[in-house]
Design an enzyme around this catalytic site. Structure first.
Site, PDB file in Angstrom:
ATOM      1  N   MET A  32       0.835  -1.196   0.000  1.00  0.00           N
ATOM      2  CA  MET A  32       0.000   0.000   0.000  1.00  0.00           C
ATOM      3  C   MET A  32       0.873   1.252   0.000  1.00  0.00           C
ATOM      4  O   MET A  32       0.428   2.340   0.386  1.00  0.00           O
ATOM      5  CB  MET A  32      -0.955   0.002   1.186  1.00  0.00           C
ATOM      6  CG  MET A  32      -1.989  -1.106   1.109  1.00  0.00           C
ATOM      7  SD  MET A  32      -3.554  -0.739   1.957  1.00  0.00           S
ATOM      8  CE  MET A  32      -2.997  -0.471   3.624  1.00  0.00           C
ATOM      9  N   ALA A  34       4.027   3.898   0.970  1.00  0.00           N
ATOM     10  CA  ALA A  34       4.706   4.352   2.194  1.00  0.00           C
ATOM     11  C   ALA A  34       5.786   3.343   2.564  1.00  0.00           C
ATOM     12  O   ALA A  34       5.862   2.842   3.684  1.00  0.00           O
ATOM     13  CB  ALA A  34       3.722   4.551   3.334  1.00  0.00           C
ATOM     14  N   HIS A  36       8.823   1.141   3.635  1.00  0.00           N
ATOM     15  CA  HIS A  36       9.861   1.174   4.657  1.00  0.00           C
ATOM     16  C   HIS A  36      10.761  -0.046   4.458  1.00  0.00           C
ATOM     17  O   HIS A  36      10.611  -0.792   3.472  1.00  0.00           O
ATOM     18  CB  HIS A  36       9.257   1.215   6.063  1.00  0.00           C
ATOM     19  CG  HIS A  36       8.222   0.160   6.330  1.00  0.00           C
ATOM     20  ND1 HIS A  36       8.501  -1.191   6.320  1.00  0.00           N
ATOM     21  CD2 HIS A  36       6.897   0.256   6.607  1.00  0.00           C
ATOM     22  CE1 HIS A  36       7.421  -1.886   6.600  1.00  0.00           C
ATOM     23  NE2 HIS A  36       6.420  -1.031   6.763  1.00  0.00           N
ATOM     24  N   HIS A  39       9.091  -3.418   3.695  1.00  0.00           N
ATOM     25  CA  HIS A  39       8.714  -3.603   2.295  1.00  0.00           C
ATOM     26  C   HIS A  39       9.934  -3.912   1.433  1.00  0.00           C
ATOM     27  O   HIS A  39       9.885  -4.765   0.535  1.00  0.00           O
ATOM     28  CB  HIS A  39       8.043  -2.342   1.750  1.00  0.00           C
ATOM     29  CG  HIS A  39       6.756  -1.982   2.409  1.00  0.00           C
ATOM     30  ND1 HIS A  39       6.601  -0.850   3.156  1.00  0.00           N
ATOM     31  CD2 HIS A  39       5.559  -2.617   2.430  1.00  0.00           C
ATOM     32  CE1 HIS A  39       5.358  -0.780   3.605  1.00  0.00           C
ATOM     33  NE2 HIS A  39       4.703  -1.844   3.185  1.00  0.00           N
ATOM     34  N   GLU A 150       5.732 -12.079   6.925  1.00  0.00           N
ATOM     35  CA  GLU A 150       5.182 -12.858   8.020  1.00  0.00           C
ATOM     36  C   GLU A 150       4.599 -11.985   9.131  1.00  0.00           C
ATOM     37  O   GLU A 150       3.855 -12.489   9.977  1.00  0.00           O
ATOM     38  CB  GLU A 150       6.246 -13.790   8.602  1.00  0.00           C
ATOM     39  CG  GLU A 150       6.617 -14.942   7.675  1.00  0.00           C
ATOM     40  CD  GLU A 150       7.564 -15.927   8.315  1.00  0.00           C
ATOM     41  OE1 GLU A 150       8.209 -15.567   9.334  1.00  0.00           O
ATOM     42  OE2 GLU A 150       7.668 -17.057   7.808  1.00  0.00           O
ATOM     43  N   SER A 187       6.655  -1.205  10.530  1.00  0.00           N
ATOM     44  CA  SER A 187       5.277  -0.973  10.098  1.00  0.00           C
ATOM     45  C   SER A 187       5.119   0.488   9.710  1.00  0.00           C
ATOM     46  O   SER A 187       5.744   1.370  10.321  1.00  0.00           O
ATOM     47  CB  SER A 187       4.298  -1.312  11.235  1.00  0.00           C
ATOM     48  OG  SER A 187       2.989  -0.858  10.923  1.00  0.00           O
ATOM     49  N   ARG A 189       2.689   2.237  10.370  1.00  0.00           N
ATOM     50  CA  ARG A 189       2.019   2.944  11.463  1.00  0.00           C
ATOM     51  C   ARG A 189       2.949   3.272  12.626  1.00  0.00           C
ATOM     52  O   ARG A 189       2.538   3.970  13.567  1.00  0.00           O
ATOM     53  CB  ARG A 189       0.813   2.138  11.949  1.00  0.00           C
ATOM     54  CG  ARG A 189      -0.324   2.085  10.918  1.00  0.00           C
ATOM     55  CD  ARG A 189      -1.579   1.437  11.479  1.00  0.00           C
ATOM     56  NE  ARG A 189      -2.702   1.593  10.573  1.00  0.00           N
ATOM     57  CZ  ARG A 189      -3.070   0.719   9.650  1.00  0.00           C
ATOM     58  NH1 ARG A 189      -2.356  -0.390   9.501  1.00  0.00           N
ATOM     59  NH2 ARG A 189      -4.110   0.934   8.871  1.00  0.00           N
TER      60      ARG A 189
END
Length: 284
Positions: A32, A34, A36, A39, A150, A187, A189
């Protein structure tokens, strides 16, 4: 070299067809955006397959409830494309919403079993949104392999199930959770954490490790989960959505670990919800 930016299904399929005509394999990394380091670990795993790599950058509205942070979800496409260029990615699939969900779209993919409980309790809409968009991405790209982290373990199990059940000719490959030096799972977030919350956050991984160790030594899940929950509360987590021990394949709850299992948790620090999980092997 910058990746080719593809914004239509026809463009994506055309690029994949050209690669296949040259005898190349294709790996897909659905995201999605953004991006980091978590990813980018998926991207590196995809690149290691030696063919061509497509990274999708699509904030999927179907997996957000009305009270969730769809509008606030971080978006930085220029930075994402720069990171993909540095990693040698050949194509970024960046469709508008109406390319994925055109007018009149009326189909939802629902997966039973592995989607029960855990994330579905707090987010009952979530896995139908994930299953639908991932099914579309797999069919739009038809890669040889698609890579998932994971960290979102229930999502990984859901994708494995739908790919098998729908005979989608793509291998689903799991990539271990990428972490900060102190153990916090990466994450998008995490940027919402205050300085004090960031200090406490690694305790989630620490408690999961303790819980897994107790289970591996023969402890009952109910005992290990009660101790782990108490430890999270003592550490300062403001709400615990779940701390659970589940079969690693089916995600059915287990009381004694007799087959490979997973300890999974979702807990809040202030306004930020963190999820994580660790494997646990059967006790000797």
């Amino acid at each position: 070299m910058a990746p080719a930016v593809l914004d239509s299904v026809a463009g994506l399929r055309g690029a994949v067809a050209a690669w296949r005509a040259d005898g190349l394999t294709v790996a897909l990394v659905p995201t999605m955006g953004a991006l980091h380091d978590g990813h980018m670990a998926l991207v590196r795993a995809a690149r290691a397959h030696g063919g061509r790599t497509v990274v999708s950058l699509f904030v999927n509205p179907a997996q957000f409830a009305p009270n969730e942070d769809f509008a606030l979800y971080p978006r930085n496409p220029a930075e994402d494309l720069a990171k993909l260029a540095g990693a040698g990615v050949e194509a970024a699939f960046m469709p508008p919403v109406d390319a994925i969900y055109p007018p009149g779209f009326a189909t939802t993919v629902h997966v039973d079993g592995v989607t029960a409980g855990l994330e579905s309790v707090a987010r009952p809409h979530f896995f139908d949104g994930v299953a639908t968009v991932v099914t579309k991405l797999l069919l739009q790209c038809l890669p040889d392999v698609a890579l998932f982290g994971e960290k979102d373990y229930q999502q990984l199990a859901t994708v494995r199930r739908l790919a098998a059940d729908l005979d989608i000719p793509c291998r689903i490959e799991a990539v271990p959770t990428a972490r900060e030096a102190d153990g916090l799972a990466l994450s998008s977030r995490n940027v919402y954490l205050s300085a004090e919350e960031r200090r406490v956050a690694p305790r989630l991984f620490e408690v999961l490790g303790w819980t897994a160790a107790a289970l591996a030594q023969g402890a009952k899940s109910s005992y290990a989960v009660a101790n782990g929950t108490a430890a999270l509360r003592a550490a300062g987590f403001t709400r615990i959505d779940y701390l659970a021990v589940c079969d690693a394949e089916t995600l059915a709850p287990v009381e004694r670990v007799a087959v490979p299992a997973r300890v999974l948790a979702a807990a809040w620090l202030g306004k930020t919800r963190l999820i994580d999980n660790v494997p646990v092997s059967p006790a000797d």
